[in-house]
Design an enzyme around this catalytic site. Structure first.
Site, PDB file in Angstrom:
ATOM      1  N   ARG A 154       0.851  -1.184   0.000  1.00 38.29           N
ATOM      2  CA  ARG A 154       0.000   0.000   0.000  1.00 38.29           C
ATOM      3  C   ARG A 154       0.891   1.239   0.000  1.00 38.29           C
ATOM      4  NH1 ARG A 154      -4.500   2.678   0.043  1.00 38.29           N
ATOM      5  NH2 ARG A 154      -4.650   4.597   1.227  1.00 38.29           N
TER       6      ARG A 154
ATOM      7  N   ASP B 181      -4.799  18.078  -7.333  1.00 38.48           N
ATOM      8  CA  ASP B 181      -3.840  17.168  -6.701  1.00 38.48           C
ATOM      9  C   ASP B 181      -2.425  17.649  -7.038  1.00 38.48           C
ATOM     10  OD1 ASP B 181      -2.299  14.726  -6.121  1.00 38.48           O
ATOM     11  OD2 ASP B 181      -4.240  13.716  -6.124  1.00 38.48           O
TER      12      ASP B 181
ATOM     13  N   ARG C 296       0.442  15.690  -5.901  1.00 38.71           N
ATOM     14  CA  ARG C 296       1.313  14.655  -5.344  1.00 38.71           C
ATOM     15  C   ARG C 296       2.409  14.143  -6.268  1.00 38.71           C
ATOM     16  NH1 ARG C 296      -3.222  10.905  -2.629  1.00 38.71           N
ATOM     17  NH2 ARG C 296      -4.421  11.771  -4.342  1.00 38.71           N
TER      18      ARG C 296
END
Ligand SMILES: [Zn+2]
Length: 427
Positions: A251, A338, A340
């Protein structure tokens, strides 16, 4: 400022002029080490030297410890820290050995961290003896962690108390690595598909001119950016991560302080993180390994102030907080949905030597695309189970599914999206 320097007499006139900006008399007669990014032999690749105790040794822009460099400045300014303090690294070497892996010597697979960052004490021993001040950018240790949800999973029989991975008291045994970003600017520019000069100028300007060398020193190609890094949590045998005969669960989690730590119900972050850890434990207990990577990219790397402003904008808009306006409100405040840059995220997976992920515990299409585009095979994608989604987080999850996040169920229609509502601020 004096242009007098010891040990840099071989420099050309133009280099000497640059050095004058930041140098003070060198304590050791040593020169900056040249960096050949992507070389397999760490001594040929060259050590990353971001020391502030001897400017003549520096071969990077910026300094160690990311954002914490600013606190170091306060400690020096207030007289609590000697500016020439050199770290005593006795007994700090990695508690587990990771690598080297083939990706370490691929100049394009890893551009945002130093693959040798954990083992500088070993591989650069001869340079320490010559007086170089080289700091680790990665630290690897072991820990027991304990989360109430995992205890609950064990009580319900989903996890085994096996005495090695999970202890009788519910403790989970992990190996963990903290990683500071080390950016190779030419590689980073290529990854983002922009010119290096465009990248350097934007970094210089958007930090308020914090690092002039970004634009004055094109010969310095490595930047230690003033941002948070990432932490890797490994469950099970680290050797299983790269063993093709054993399974791997992964993850990739981006920080969400409000949910991860404080249990806010507006998003799925902590429930999904815990579900990811549970998947890692199950895979490790079946003979494989699990990897959680925790990135300090709060609020989609927009920061918590922006995030809370967006929460207010969402809940106060006409018609209330609803899934069909979820991304639009973020864009109104931040200018983008976003920030990221998942393009850089797979570097840490390549540092771990990962070539196949059996279970990717994430619904993000951006993460999936970045991982597979970087050459890693993903066998199965694991969405968050419906019963783990907090009531007020339905807005987020439905909006994300409509935007392309992975789902095994139905992609919500416009009508469904408009009907998914969150709580009022007054509730
Ligand atoms: Zn969250």
């Amino acid at each position: 400022m004096s242009s007098e320097k010891t040990g840099s007499s071989e420099k050309t006139g133009s280099q000497a002029k640059h050095i004058v900006l930041t140098s003070h008399p060198a304590r050791f007669g040593v020169k900056p080490i040249s960096i050949q990014w992507g070389e397999a032999d760490p001594l040929v690749r060259g050590a990353i030297v971001g020391t502030l105790t001897n400017a003549a040794q520096r071969n990077v822009i910026g300094s160690h410890s990311g954002a914490y460099g600013v606190y170091r400045a306060l400690a020096v300014a207030s007289g609590q820290l000697q500016s020439d303090h050199r770290a005593d690294l006795t007994n700090t070497s990695p508690a587990a050995l990771l690598g080297p892996h083939p990706a370490w010597s691929d100049p394009e697979k890893i551009v945002s961290l130093d693959p040798f960052g954990a083992i500088v004490g070993e591989v650069y021993q001869p340079l320490y003896e010559q007086g170089y001040d080289i700091r680790p950018t990665i630290a690897i240790t072991k820990a027991h962690i304990n989360m109430p949800e995992l205890q609950e999973a064990a009580a319900k029989g989903r996890l085994k108390i096996d005495g090695t991975i999970m202890k009788a008291n519910g403790d989970l045994v992990v190996t963990k690595a903290a990683i500071e970003p080390v950016w190779y600017l030419p590689g980073l520019a290529k990854r983002l598909a922009v010119s290096e000069s465009t990248l350097r100028r934007a970094l210089f300007e958007q930090t308020g001119g914090m690092f002039p060398e970004l634009v004055t020193r094109p010969d310095l190609r490595v930047f230690l950016p003033p941002i948070g890094g990432m932490t890797v949590y490994i469950v099970g045998d680290v050797a299983a991560i790269t063993d093709p005969d054993r399974e791997l669960a992964v993850r990739i989690h981006d920080e969400c302080n409000g949910s991860d730590v404080f249990g806010s119900d507006i998003c799925t972050c902590r429930p999904y993180l815990v579900h990811g850890i549970e998947g890692c434990i199950q895979t490790a207990q079946a003979g494989g390994a699990g990897v959680i990577v925790y990135f300090r990219k709060e609020g989609r790397a927009l920061g918590e102030v922006t995030k809370f402003l967006v929460y207010n904008a969402r809940k106060r808009q006409e018609g209330g907080d609803r899934a069909d306006a979820y991304f639009a409100r973020t864009e109104c405040v931040a200018g983008v949905q976003d920030m990221r840059f998942q393009e850089l995220m797979p570097d840490v997976l390549h540092w771990l030597g990962i070539t196949r992920i059996d279970r990717l515990i994430s619904m993000s299409n951006m993460k999936f695309d970045a991982i597979t585009k970087s050459g890693i095979t993903v066998v199965e994608r694991v969405p968050i189970p419906a019963d783990l989604i907090p009531a007020d987080a339905q807005v987020e999850i439905e909006a994300k599914k409509a935007a392309g996040y992975y789902t095994e169920g139905q992609v919500p229609t416009e009508a469904i999206l408009a009907a998914v509502k969150g709580r009022d601020l007054s509730d």
